[in-house]
Each structure stands twice: as structure tokens, then as C-alpha cells.
Design a protein around this motif. Sequence first.
Motif: not given
Length: 197
Positions: A156-157, A93, A85, A159-160
Motif C-alpha cells: 500500500l505504501r 486501489l 493511501v 500505491e500512487s
Amino acid sequence: MAERENRGRGRGRNREEETPEFADRLVAINRVSKTVKGGKRFGFAALVVVGDQRGRVGFGKGKAKEVPEAIRKATEQAKRQLIRVPLKEGRTLHHDVKGHHGAGKVVMRTAPEGTGIIAGGPMRAVFEMLGVKDVVSKSTGSQNPYNMIRATLDGLRNESSPRQVASRRGKKVADILPKRDDHPQIDGEQAPVSEEA
């Protein structure tokens, strides 16, 4: 012949030393039973979250007749299912995300420095193992720890980082991030600067 065997063993040891050290957190342990002809067989199911506290995290579950064996199985499974992540400044984040799994829904928001981890139960374990220091999150729906962790990882996957978005669009990172001007703009024109200062 002996030299070849020793060389092979040495390489394996170096690989083990190179792998980063993982921290793990036991989230839940349940006593489970299986009904058989002679009665019930009792065992234990463990839910473990594993991470390197630098942007990688995973979870696993294991069942066994004894608690330590169940935890060991869960930890091994978690290490095989790690996801990476991207973190902003290594502490929070990049943007707000939502995740869901089954009836479990979670909302995770980026937070300013010093906020801390505002999350409940299983979500807190995921953030601590991930290495997030500042985040605000809310869980709605199912309070089942398995579903909460899966929903958190689902979010969370998604999230970029700006770098990933830029590469997908074929642009530079500077083109994607908002530009910071010294003077605010009004209707597309630069605001007049007062000369009193």
C-alpha cells in the motif's frame, strides 16, 4: 495567571475534538511467557489494525499481563504509525500492487464496483480499516499475521494516484491518463465509421 492556564487547556481539547475518529480491529491475540528464576510469567500479545476508513491505516502490537492493557498499547502504537493511501473513487486501489515482508508476499488488485473485499484474515482487517470496498488480493508464503499485515502495508505504501505520478513527472494529470477516443484506431489511423447506423 489562571486565564493563561485555562486558555492552554482549551486549545488541547479542541485539538482532540478535531482529530478524526479511528476504528480499530483486533487481528490476533497470543499468550506469551517469559521464563524467570521462579518459573514462568504469562502475558498477552495483541495485534491491532487502526484506520479512519477514509484512506489512513496503521498497525500496532502490544504486550501486557492483561488482555485489555495489551490491546490499549497496540492501539496507541497503531495510531502513531498511520500511513495515508490514495484511493480511487474512495473505494478501491488505483493500480495493482505487490508487497512483501520476510516470507510473506501479497498481491492486491483493483476491482470493479460491487466486487467487495476478497481477502483473507489479517489483510481483510487492513482493507476494512482503510476504507477500501472493492479489492481482490492473494497472500502467498508466510501465514503469520504480523508478516501478512506488514507485507500488505508495504504494498500500500507503493500505491500512487495519477496526481502524484503527474507531479513527480512534471506533467498534467490529463497527459498521464489514457485518452478515450470515440472511435477505435487501427495502425495509427482512425477506423472508418459505418454509415448504416
